[in-house]
Design a protein around this motif. Structure first.
Motif, PDB file in Angstrom:
ATOM      1  N   PRO A  11      43.144  38.126  24.620  1.00 31.21           N
ATOM      2  CA  PRO A  11      44.657  38.435  23.972  1.00 31.21           C
ATOM      3  C   PRO A  11      45.204  39.766  24.734  1.00 31.21           C
ATOM      4  O   PRO A  11      44.392  40.513  25.493  1.00 31.21           O
ATOM      5  CB  PRO A  11      44.271  39.002  22.576  1.00 31.21           C
ATOM      6  CG  PRO A  11      42.693  39.400  22.500  1.00 31.21           C
ATOM      7  CD  PRO A  11      42.171  38.682  23.828  1.00 31.21           C
ATOM      8  N   SER A  12      46.588  39.954  24.372  1.00 33.16           N
ATOM      9  CA  SER A  12      46.835  41.050  24.881  1.00 33.16           C
ATOM     10  C   SER A  12      46.532  42.421  24.237  1.00 33.16           C
ATOM     11  O   SER A  12      46.243  42.189  22.994  1.00 33.16           O
ATOM     12  CB  SER A  12      48.490  40.860  24.840  1.00 33.16           C
ATOM     13  OG  SER A  12      49.112  39.922  25.362  1.00 33.16           O
ATOM     14  N   SER A  13      46.269  43.432  24.958  1.00 31.39           N
ATOM     15  CA  SER A  13      46.129  44.712  24.584  1.00 31.39           C
ATOM     16  C   SER A  13      46.934  45.706  24.318  1.00 31.39           C
ATOM     17  O   SER A  13      48.074  45.544  25.167  1.00 31.39           O
ATOM     18  CB  SER A  13      44.690  45.137  25.150  1.00 31.39           C
ATOM     19  OG  SER A  13      45.025  45.294  26.424  1.00 31.39           O
ATOM     20  N   ASP A  14      46.844  46.747  23.914  1.00 33.28           N
ATOM     21  CA  ASP A  14      47.946  47.786  23.588  1.00 33.28           C
ATOM     22  C   ASP A  14      47.774  48.867  24.847  1.00 33.28           C
ATOM     23  O   ASP A  14      46.827  49.392  24.837  1.00 33.28           O
ATOM     24  CB  ASP A  14      47.675  48.624  22.267  1.00 33.28           C
ATOM     25  CG  ASP A  14      48.669  49.751  22.187  1.00 33.28           C
ATOM     26  OD1 ASP A  14      49.557  49.578  22.891  1.00 33.28           O
ATOM     27  OD2 ASP A  14      48.752  50.458  21.341  1.00 33.28           O
ATOM     28  N   PRO A  15      48.805  48.743  25.772  1.00 34.92           N
ATOM     29  CA  PRO A  15      48.811  49.657  26.884  1.00 34.92           C
ATOM     30  C   PRO A  15      48.788  51.172  26.456  1.00 34.92           C
ATOM     31  O   PRO A  15      48.326  52.119  27.440  1.00 34.92           O
ATOM     32  CB  PRO A  15      50.028  49.407  27.605  1.00 34.92           C
ATOM     33  CG  PRO A  15      51.038  48.780  26.676  1.00 34.92           C
ATOM     34  CD  PRO A  15      49.975  47.990  25.808  1.00 34.92           C
ATOM     35  N   ALA A  16      49.101  51.344  25.283  1.00 34.83           N
ATOM     36  CA  ALA A  16      49.006  53.005  24.789  1.00 34.83           C
ATOM     37  C   ALA A  16      47.613  53.208  24.445  1.00 34.83           C
ATOM     38  O   ALA A  16      47.612  54.315  23.963  1.00 34.83           O
ATOM     39  CB  ALA A  16      50.215  53.097  23.748  1.00 34.83           C
ATOM     40  N   TRP A  42      36.400  36.819  35.552  1.00 35.36           N
ATOM     41  CA  TRP A  42      37.259  36.521  34.387  1.00 35.36           C
ATOM     42  C   TRP A  42      36.618  35.745  33.315  1.00 35.36           C
ATOM     43  O   TRP A  42      36.940  36.169  32.331  1.00 35.36           O
ATOM     44  CB  TRP A  42      38.621  35.682  34.888  1.00 35.36           C
ATOM     45  CG  TRP A  42      39.431  35.297  33.881  1.00 35.36           C
ATOM     46  CD1 TRP A  42      39.477  34.178  33.296  1.00 35.36           C
ATOM     47  CD2 TRP A  42      40.459  35.999  33.400  1.00 35.36           C
ATOM     48  NE1 TRP A  42      40.351  33.831  32.102  1.00 35.36           N
ATOM     49  CE2 TRP A  42      40.931  35.150  32.350  1.00 35.36           C
ATOM     50  CE3 TRP A  42      41.088  37.206  33.320  1.00 35.36           C
ATOM     51  CZ2 TRP A  42      42.033  35.677  31.422  1.00 35.36           C
ATOM     52  CZ3 TRP A  42      41.961  37.564  32.497  1.00 35.36           C
ATOM     53  CH2 TRP A  42      42.671  36.775  31.400  1.00 35.36           C
ATOM     54  N   ARG A  43      35.883  34.901  33.676  1.00 32.91           N
ATOM     55  CA  ARG A  43      34.923  34.104  32.676  1.00 32.91           C
ATOM     56  C   ARG A  43      34.124  35.067  32.154  1.00 32.91           C
ATOM     57  O   ARG A  43      33.694  35.120  30.914  1.00 32.91           O
ATOM     58  CB  ARG A  43      34.278  32.973  33.266  1.00 32.91           C
ATOM     59  CG  ARG A  43      35.253  31.878  33.449  1.00 32.91           C
ATOM     60  CD  ARG A  43      34.502  30.470  34.025  1.00 32.91           C
ATOM     61  NE  ARG A  43      33.799  30.747  35.334  1.00 32.91           N
ATOM     62  CZ  ARG A  43      34.478  30.404  36.551  1.00 32.91           C
ATOM     63  NH1 ARG A  43      35.752  30.089  36.539  1.00 32.91           N
ATOM     64  NH2 ARG A  43      33.750  30.586  37.743  1.00 32.91           N
ATOM     65  N   ARG A  44      33.413  35.981  32.931  1.00 34.23           N
ATOM     66  CA  ARG A  44      32.260  36.814  32.485  1.00 34.23           C
ATOM     67  C   ARG A  44      33.105  37.854  31.575  1.00 34.23           C
ATOM     68  O   ARG A  44      32.454  38.142  30.337  1.00 34.23           O
ATOM     69  CB  ARG A  44      31.691  37.544  33.576  1.00 34.23           C
ATOM     70  CG  ARG A  44      30.750  36.689  34.230  1.00 34.23           C
ATOM     71  CD  ARG A  44      30.379  37.349  35.750  1.00 34.23           C
ATOM     72  NE  ARG A  44      29.642  38.574  35.470  1.00 34.23           N
ATOM     73  CZ  ARG A  44      29.381  39.682  36.568  1.00 34.23           C
ATOM     74  NH1 ARG A  44      29.797  38.971  37.766  1.00 34.23           N
ATOM     75  NH2 ARG A  44      28.953  40.630  36.546  1.00 34.23           N
ATOM     76  N   VAL A  45      34.383  38.476  31.810  1.00 34.71           N
ATOM     77  CA  VAL A  45      34.838  39.273  31.073  1.00 34.71           C
ATOM     78  C   VAL A  45      35.233  38.630  29.531  1.00 34.71           C
ATOM     79  O   VAL A  45      34.947  39.136  28.526  1.00 34.71           O
ATOM     80  CB  VAL A  45      36.230  39.501  31.659  1.00 34.71           C
ATOM     81  CG1 VAL A  45      37.194  40.502  30.598  1.00 34.71           C
ATOM     82  CG2 VAL A  45      35.994  40.547  32.772  1.00 34.71           C
ATOM     83  N   ASP A  81      48.495  44.885  30.743  1.00 37.15           N
ATOM     84  CA  ASP A  81      47.374  45.582  30.357  1.00 37.15           C
ATOM     85  C   ASP A  81      46.440  45.270  31.531  1.00 37.15           C
ATOM     86  O   ASP A  81      46.433  44.686  32.381  1.00 37.15           O
ATOM     87  CB  ASP A  81      47.277  45.200  28.953  1.00 37.15           C
ATOM     88  CG  ASP A  81      46.750  43.551  28.902  1.00 37.15           C
ATOM     89  OD1 ASP A  81      46.883  43.005  29.829  1.00 37.15           O
ATOM     90  OD2 ASP A  81      46.747  43.223  27.603  1.00 37.15           O
ATOM     91  N   LEU A  82      45.261  45.934  31.279  1.00 41.24           N
ATOM     92  CA  LEU A  82      44.142  45.535  31.994  1.00 41.24           C
ATOM     93  C   LEU A  82      43.451  44.143  32.033  1.00 41.24           C
ATOM     94  O   LEU A  82      43.493  43.681  33.165  1.00 41.24           O
ATOM     95  CB  LEU A  82      42.864  46.541  31.768  1.00 41.24           C
ATOM     96  CG  LEU A  82      42.570  47.698  32.535  1.00 41.24           C
ATOM     97  CD1 LEU A  82      43.895  48.663  32.345  1.00 41.24           C
ATOM     98  CD2 LEU A  82      41.158  48.503  32.155  1.00 41.24           C
ATOM     99  N   PRO A  83      43.556  43.386  31.197  1.00 38.76           N
ATOM    100  CA  PRO A  83      43.348  42.041  31.272  1.00 38.76           C
ATOM    101  C   PRO A  83      44.258  41.196  32.038  1.00 38.76           C
ATOM    102  O   PRO A  83      44.000  40.237  32.581  1.00 38.76           O
ATOM    103  CB  PRO A  83      43.283  41.583  29.836  1.00 38.76           C
ATOM    104  CG  PRO A  83      42.875  42.527  28.844  1.00 38.76           C
ATOM    105  CD  PRO A  83      43.526  43.433  29.819  1.00 38.76           C
ATOM    106  N   ASP A  84      45.737  41.815  31.908  1.00 34.10           N
ATOM    107  CA  ASP A  84      46.805  40.879  32.692  1.00 34.10           C
ATOM    108  C   ASP A  84      46.513  41.345  34.176  1.00 34.10           C
ATOM    109  O   ASP A  84      46.941  40.423  35.025  1.00 34.10           O
ATOM    110  CB  ASP A  84      48.135  41.456  32.420  1.00 34.10           C
ATOM    111  CG  ASP A  84      49.126  40.862  32.906  1.00 34.10           C
ATOM    112  OD1 ASP A  84      49.171  39.639  32.957  1.00 34.10           O
ATOM    113  OD2 ASP A  84      50.322  41.760  33.216  1.00 34.10           O
ATOM    114  N   LEU A  85      46.011  42.323  34.550  1.00 34.32           N
ATOM    115  CA  LEU A  85      45.725  42.781  36.013  1.00 34.32           C
ATOM    116  C   LEU A  85      44.778  41.711  36.508  1.00 34.32           C
ATOM    117  O   LEU A  85      44.915  41.084  37.662  1.00 34.32           O
ATOM    118  CB  LEU A  85      45.358  44.247  36.116  1.00 34.32           C
ATOM    119  CG  LEU A  85      44.812  44.397  37.688  1.00 34.32           C
ATOM    120  CD1 LEU A  85      45.737  44.378  38.596  1.00 34.32           C
ATOM    121  CD2 LEU A  85      43.949  45.916  37.334  1.00 34.32           C
ATOM    122  N   LEU A  86      43.811  41.371  35.712  1.00 33.80           N
ATOM    123  CA  LEU A  86      42.800  40.714  36.342  1.00 33.80           C
ATOM    124  C   LEU A  86      43.203  39.072  36.058  1.00 33.80           C
ATOM    125  O   LEU A  86      42.894  38.566  37.139  1.00 33.80           O
ATOM    126  CB  LEU A  86      41.407  40.717  35.566  1.00 33.80           C
ATOM    127  CG  LEU A  86      40.088  39.873  35.840  1.00 33.80           C
ATOM    128  CD1 LEU A  86      39.921  40.313  37.321  1.00 33.80           C
ATOM    129  CD2 LEU A  86      39.055  40.190  35.144  1.00 33.80           C
TER     130      LEU A  86
END
Length: 539
Positions: free
Chosen positions: A178-183, A42-45, A6-11
């Motif tokens: 947390p993990s988010s929904d890629p859909a 990452w910390r700011r996110v 997901d997007l957080p995983d990319l970062l």
């Protein structure tokens, strides 16, 4: 590259690889460069995601991000995605009527905006937009920008438009993302619509990620290389290029305000390797460079959109001076920018044309007869249609728009004419409709016509595009007055400027006795070709 979850995983992957590596270069209030390490981003996110949780932002919510090209815009995209919500980007040039339309369609629970950017009163515009909107008043988050002061409590309170207001806390606690929904939907872009006001084309996280990874590979962006991010991140062209840079582990050189000399200085100082833009932007860079040359020898790739018909000559200039390879590109808000581009081995001048090969095999393209819907023979012009994860997933606030945009067998109707040259490649020819390309933005003339027609002294309005003195398209308005009224042309331009972005304000407005018309099987139509002739002659 293995596809991020997901997007957080990319970062997160970038941070785990090297938290100290720079991910973006910000501009401070005095124009100074402020490096942004991956770990800091990452910390700011994480901090913002926690504040969004506290503010009640969750799955399915919309957050409007009305910010210039600051790293804050990236922070908001990733943090909102981490909450399962989606962002709609708002151009800082948008005026009150356009902002109100976004509020009506997207109905954001929260608007993040810059309280003091480039002399723009965005809080005031939002207040007026809320007053003219049917949507519930959103909360407001004031984002000061890189190197700027945190707004004092009184300024924050004054920004409240009825839904509360706050300023992100730079020292707040960070949430472990947390993990988010890629859909889930993660981003929406404004695009011209047949009603004259923009549609909001929304995309899911899985499509954004697949496209970012594919673009990074197709553009050949290397880790640590510097990519020019001068186009607004609120728009699809700027957004997709920035996401490709992140997917490649490159550095986004963020330009919140476009000043050709300042951008050239940055390109030289940071040894920018990749640029994607319309020829209008590079034309301004070329003129500034000729007045004061800089070392741009690192610039090896330009993805060119031929908005003004100058791409070929500018491509030749860039290659002669710096060895830059230019490729034509194709995209839109609905199918993403950089959906197709020509490989470097494609010979010129074909390589400079719009279109190209799709950037991954999940994208399918076909050309059909616009009337019958039947597939066209190779080499025959027809409507370009697409399928794949890059294609729009929803239109915010307009459920019927998606149904109208797709064929019965599930292909997206682009509204563009093209010629298919291979199963995965095509040449873009022209827009099927009469949309205008004004200062790099695609604008439906009906949007300007609606504003002109809303004037109490105007009965009928029509807007056409002509080539201006600088080679760019200019919008020219024609109006027929209400009986007994004599509207002032200059006053009509001012009327437009009060509600529309500056680039949409007609260069001229002419008051005429009657519109030139023609009668056909579908009714009486205004003869736009005649108006274009008049506009050119009167100019």
């Amino acid at each position: 590259m293995v596809m991020p979850r997901d997007l957080p995983d990319l970062l997160g992957r970038l941070v785990r690889e090297d938290p100290a590596a720079v991910v973006a270069l910000d501009k401070g209030p005095g124009g100074e460069t402020i490096p942004v390490p991956r770990g800091e981003l990452w910390r700011r996110v994480g901090r913002l995601a926690e504040e969004l949780r506290t503010a009640g932002i969750g799955a399915g919510d919309c957050v409007a991000v009305w910010l210039p090209n600051w790293s804050d815009a990236l922070v908001w995209q990733f943090a909102v995605a981490a909450r399962g919500a989606h962002v709609v980007g708002v151009n800082t040039r948008y005026n009150v009527a356009e902002a109100a339309h976004v509020l009506d369609r997207a109905r954001p629970r929260l608007v993040a905006l810059a309280p003091d950017f480039h002399g723009l009163d965005l809080p005031g515009r939002l207040r007026d937009a809320v007053a003219g909107s049917s949507a519930p008043a959103p909360a407001v988050a004031l984002v000061p920008g890189p190197g700027r002061r945190v707004p004092p409590p009184a300024e924050v309170a004054a920004a409240d438009v009825g839904g509360g207001a706050w300023a992100p806390d730079p020292a707040g606690a960070a949430l472990q993302l947390p993990s988010s929904d890629p859909a889930a939907l993660v981003v929406a872009f404004t695009t011209s619509g047949s009603t004259g006001m923009p549609k909001l084309a929304a995309h899911r996280a899985a499509g954004v990620l697949a496209h970012a990874v594919a673009d990074a590979a197709a553009l050949g962006i290397g880790r640590g290389e510097h990519v020019l991010c001068a186009l607004p991140l609120s728009g699809v062209f700027g957004y997709n290029l920035a996401m490709a840079a992140l997917a490649a582990g490159a550095v986004c050189v963020l330009e919140p305000v476009f000043d050709a000399d300042a951008v050239l200085d940055d390109m030289a100082a940071h040894r920018v390797t990749h640029v994607a833009s319309g020829d209008d932007l590079v034309l301004r860079l070329a003129e500034a460079w000729q007045a004061r040359p800089r070392d741009l020898s690192a610039w090896r790739w330009w993805g060119a959109a031929d908005f003004q018909g100058r791409a070929a000559e500018l491509a030749a200039w860039a290659h002669e001076e710096f060895g830059t390879v230019t490729t034509g590109v194709y995209g839109s808000s609905e199918v993403f920018a950089l959906t197709a581009l020509w490989p470097a081995e494609e010979p010129t001048p074909r390589r400079w044309e719009g279109g190209g090969r799709v950037v991954h095999d999940g994208i399918r393209v076909r050309v059909v007869d616009p009337v019958t819907g039947e597939p066209c023979a190779p080499g025959t012009e027809g409507e370009l249609q697409f399928r794949g994860p890059n294609v729009v997933d929803a239109y915010l606030g307009d459920d019927g728009a998606a149904a109208r945009a797709f064929t019965a067998d599930g292909w997206f109707r682009s509204g563009d004419l093209g010629v298919q040259t291979a199963e995965d490649a095509f040449v873009y020819v022209v827009r099927m409709g009469d949309a205008l390309r004004l200062r790099g933005f695609l604008v439906d003339p009906a949007e300007i016509e609606l504003r002109l027609a809303a004037h109490p002294e105007v009965r009928t309005a029509k807007v056409v595009g002509i080539e201006g003195a600088d080679g760019a398209t200019e919008a020219v308005g024609f109006v027929v007055a209400e009986s007994g009224r004599e509207p002032d042309p200059a006053g009509l331009r001012t009327w437009c400027a009060e509600a529309l972005a500056p680039f949409k304000v007609p260069a001229a407005v002419h008051v005429i006795d009657a519109m030139p018309t023609t009668s056909g099987t579908n009714g009486t139509k205004i003869r736009a070709a005649v108006l274009r002739e008049w506009a050119s002659w009167w100019r």
